[in-house]
Design a protein around this motif. Structure first.
Motif, short mmCIF file in Angstrom:
data_model
loop_
_atom_site.label_atom_id
_atom_site.label_comp_id
_atom_site.label_asym_id
_atom_site.label_seq_id
_atom_site.Cartn_x
_atom_site.Cartn_y
_atom_site.Cartn_z
N ARG A 128 0.83 -1.21 0.00
CA ARG A 128 0.00 0.00 0.00
C ARG A 128 0.86 1.26 0.00
NH1 ARG A 128 -4.32 -1.56 4.80
NH2 ARG A 128 -5.38 -3.29 3.72
N ALA A 129 1.94 1.24 0.79
CA ALA A 129 2.81 2.41 0.90
C ALA A 129 3.46 2.78 -0.42
CB ALA A 129 3.89 2.18 1.97
N ALA A 130 3.65 1.79 -1.30
CA ALA A 130 4.30 2.04 -2.59
C ALA A 130 3.35 2.69 -3.59
CB ALA A 130 4.84 0.73 -3.16
N HIS A 131 2.06 2.75 -3.26
CA HIS A 131 1.09 3.28 -4.21
C HIS A 131 1.20 4.79 -4.37
CE1 HIS A 131 -2.98 4.77 -5.34
NE2 HIS A 131 -2.91 3.79 -6.21
N HIS A 132 1.28 5.52 -3.27
CA HIS A 132 1.27 6.98 -3.34
C HIS A 132 2.49 7.55 -4.09
CE1 HIS A 132 -2.36 7.63 -1.03
NE2 HIS A 132 -1.95 6.71 -0.17
N PRO A 133 3.71 7.05 -3.84
CA PRO A 133 4.84 7.55 -4.62
C PRO A 133 4.68 7.32 -6.12
CG PRO A 133 5.62 6.41 -2.67
CD PRO A 133 4.15 6.15 -2.75
N MET A 134 4.08 6.18 -6.50
CA MET A 134 3.86 5.91 -7.92
C MET A 134 2.89 6.92 -8.51
SD MET A 134 2.56 2.39 -9.80
CE MET A 134 0.85 2.53 -9.25
N MET A 135 1.81 7.23 -7.78
CA MET A 135 0.85 8.20 -8.27
C MET A 135 1.47 9.61 -8.34
SD MET A 135 -2.00 6.53 -8.96
CE MET A 135 -0.78 5.39 -9.67
N GLY A 136 2.30 9.92 -7.34
CA GLY A 136 2.99 11.21 -7.37
C GLY A 136 3.93 11.32 -8.55
N ALA A 137 4.62 10.23 -8.87
CA ALA A 137 5.53 10.23 -10.01
C ALA A 137 4.77 10.40 -11.32
CB ALA A 137 6.33 8.92 -10.03
N LEU A 138 3.59 9.81 -11.40
CA LEU A 138 2.75 9.96 -12.60
C LEU A 138 2.36 11.43 -12.79
CD1 LEU A 138 1.02 8.78 -14.92
CD2 LEU A 138 -0.81 8.44 -13.23
N ILE A 139 1.93 12.07 -11.70
CA ILE A 139 1.56 13.49 -11.78
C ILE A 139 2.74 14.33 -12.22
CG2 ILE A 139 0.86 15.50 -10.41
CD1 ILE A 139 -0.75 13.54 -8.65
N GLU A 183 4.25 -8.90 -2.32
CA GLU A 183 5.63 -8.40 -2.37
C GLU A 183 5.99 -7.96 -3.79
OE1 GLU A 183 10.24 -9.81 -1.48
OE2 GLU A 183 8.60 -11.24 -1.21
N LEU A 184 5.60 -8.75 -4.78
CA LEU A 184 5.90 -8.41 -6.16
C LEU A 184 5.21 -7.12 -6.58
CD1 LEU A 184 7.31 -9.17 -8.79
CD2 LEU A 184 5.31 -10.55 -9.39
N LEU A 185 3.97 -6.92 -6.15
CA LEU A 185 3.25 -5.70 -6.50
C LEU A 185 3.95 -4.48 -5.91
CD1 LEU A 185 0.89 -4.41 -7.93
CD2 LEU A 185 -0.55 -4.91 -5.95
N ARG A 186 4.46 -4.61 -4.69
CA ARG A 186 5.23 -3.50 -4.11
C ARG A 186 6.45 -3.18 -4.97
NH1 ARG A 186 9.96 -3.26 -1.60
NH2 ARG A 186 10.09 -5.53 -1.25
N LEU A 187 7.18 -4.21 -5.35
CA LEU A 187 8.39 -4.01 -6.14
C LEU A 187 8.06 -3.38 -7.50
CD1 LEU A 187 10.12 -7.42 -5.38
CD2 LEU A 187 10.87 -5.17 -4.56
N VAL A 188 7.00 -3.86 -8.13
CA VAL A 188 6.62 -3.33 -9.45
C VAL A 188 6.17 -1.88 -9.33
CG1 VAL A 188 4.96 -3.56 -11.33
CG2 VAL A 188 6.09 -5.59 -10.42
N ARG A 189 5.43 -1.54 -8.29
CA ARG A 189 5.02 -0.15 -8.09
C ARG A 189 6.23 0.76 -7.91
NH1 ARG A 189 -0.20 -0.65 -3.92
NH2 ARG A 189 -1.78 -0.99 -5.56
N GLU A 190 7.18 0.31 -7.11
CA GLU A 190 8.38 1.12 -6.88
C GLU A 190 9.18 1.30 -8.16
OE1 GLU A 190 9.10 -0.11 -2.17
OE2 GLU A 190 10.30 -1.05 -3.75
N ARG A 191 9.31 0.23 -8.95
CA ARG A 191 10.07 0.34 -10.20
C ARG A 191 9.33 1.22 -11.20
NH1 ARG A 191 14.50 -2.26 -12.34
NH2 ARG A 191 15.00 -2.24 -10.10
N ASN A 192 8.00 1.11 -11.24
CA ASN A 192 7.23 1.94 -12.15
C ASN A 192 7.36 3.41 -11.79
OD1 ASN A 192 5.45 2.28 -14.39
ND2 ASN A 192 3.76 2.60 -12.98
N ALA A 193 7.39 3.73 -10.49
CA ALA A 193 7.58 5.11 -10.05
C ALA A 193 8.92 5.65 -10.58
CB ALA A 193 7.54 5.20 -8.53
N ALA A 194 9.95 4.81 -10.52
CA ALA A 194 11.26 5.23 -11.03
C ALA A 194 11.22 5.46 -12.55
CB ALA A 194 12.31 4.18 -10.68
#
Length: 227
Positions: A128-139, A183-194
């Protein structure tokens, strides 16, 4: 001049707290909640509980309380453990019987995973914590391109990472995720944010995320095999 980033508002997440309560230091569901889930009259639910559980246990031992209904009348309420609920629910009936059973089973599974299984709780929290940084990166990426971001873009990005993990472009009920998938969804969200912050476009991100997920699945499987 950049405009302030819009606030990301998430829909309320249904949890077991809406269905399950702690009684006698155990997770239980009330007959009132069962009646609500199955869209049945409460007295019909009480009748089914008395009939189906009387052969299993003495009804005097069944957890009970007294509630006041909308008309100010005191009514009896039964509280069911997971096992008792599973025994009774096929006999409740009602227009929403199937949906009610699904919700009830998922609620007990959610409780079991998130409270009885601390490692699971930590994995879900990190996901869940990895979701907000990904959305922020999209914006941020879209602002750099002079574009606005709305709910459609957030949904599209979420469906992308969900597809990478589950193979389906749709919202995920986190109760259905295995620990490895969480765990994989967290990793994918973090990589997508990058990738978003690096300005990588959607088609290329889709390809790279899929490759990344395949590598991470291999790593997770190898780690599991060594435990």
């Amino acid at each position: 001049m950049n405009q302030p980033s819009p606030t990301i508002r998430l829909a309320p997440r249904p949890t077991a707290a809406d269905i399950i309560e702690i009684r006698r230091n155990r997770p239980m569901v009330s007959s009132l909640k069962v009646a609500e889930l199955f869209e049945r009259n409460h007295r019909d639910v009480l009748r089914a509980i008395r009939k189906e559980l009387s052969a299993e246990i003495s009804l005097r031992k069944l957890a009970q309380s007294e509630e006041t209904n909308a008309r100010g009348k005191a009514i009896p309420v039964f509280w069911l453990t997971e096992e008792q609920a599973l025994v009774v629910m096929p006999f409740i009936g009602g227009r929403m019987a199937r949906e009610g059973q699904r919700k009830l089973v998922r609620a007990y599974l959610w409780y079991r995973d998130n409270y009885a299984n601390p490692p699971r709780r930590d994995l879900i929290a990190a996901k869940r914590a990895a979701h907000h940084p990904m959305m922020g990166a999209l914006i941020e990426m879209r602002e750099e391109a002079g574009k606005e971001t709305d709910a459609r873009h957030f949904q599209c990005e979420n469906k992308l990472v969900n597809w990478v993990v589950t193979g389906e472009f749709k919202a995920i009920d986190e109760a259905t995720l295995s620990n490895d998938q969480a765990e994989l969804l967290r990793l994918v969200r973090e990589r997508n944010a990058a990738f978003l912050l690096a300005g990588i476009d959607y088609p290329e991100r889709k390809k790279r995320l899929l490759d990344y997920a395949m590598r991470q699945r291999t790593r997770i499987m190898a780690a599991e095999a060594q435990r």
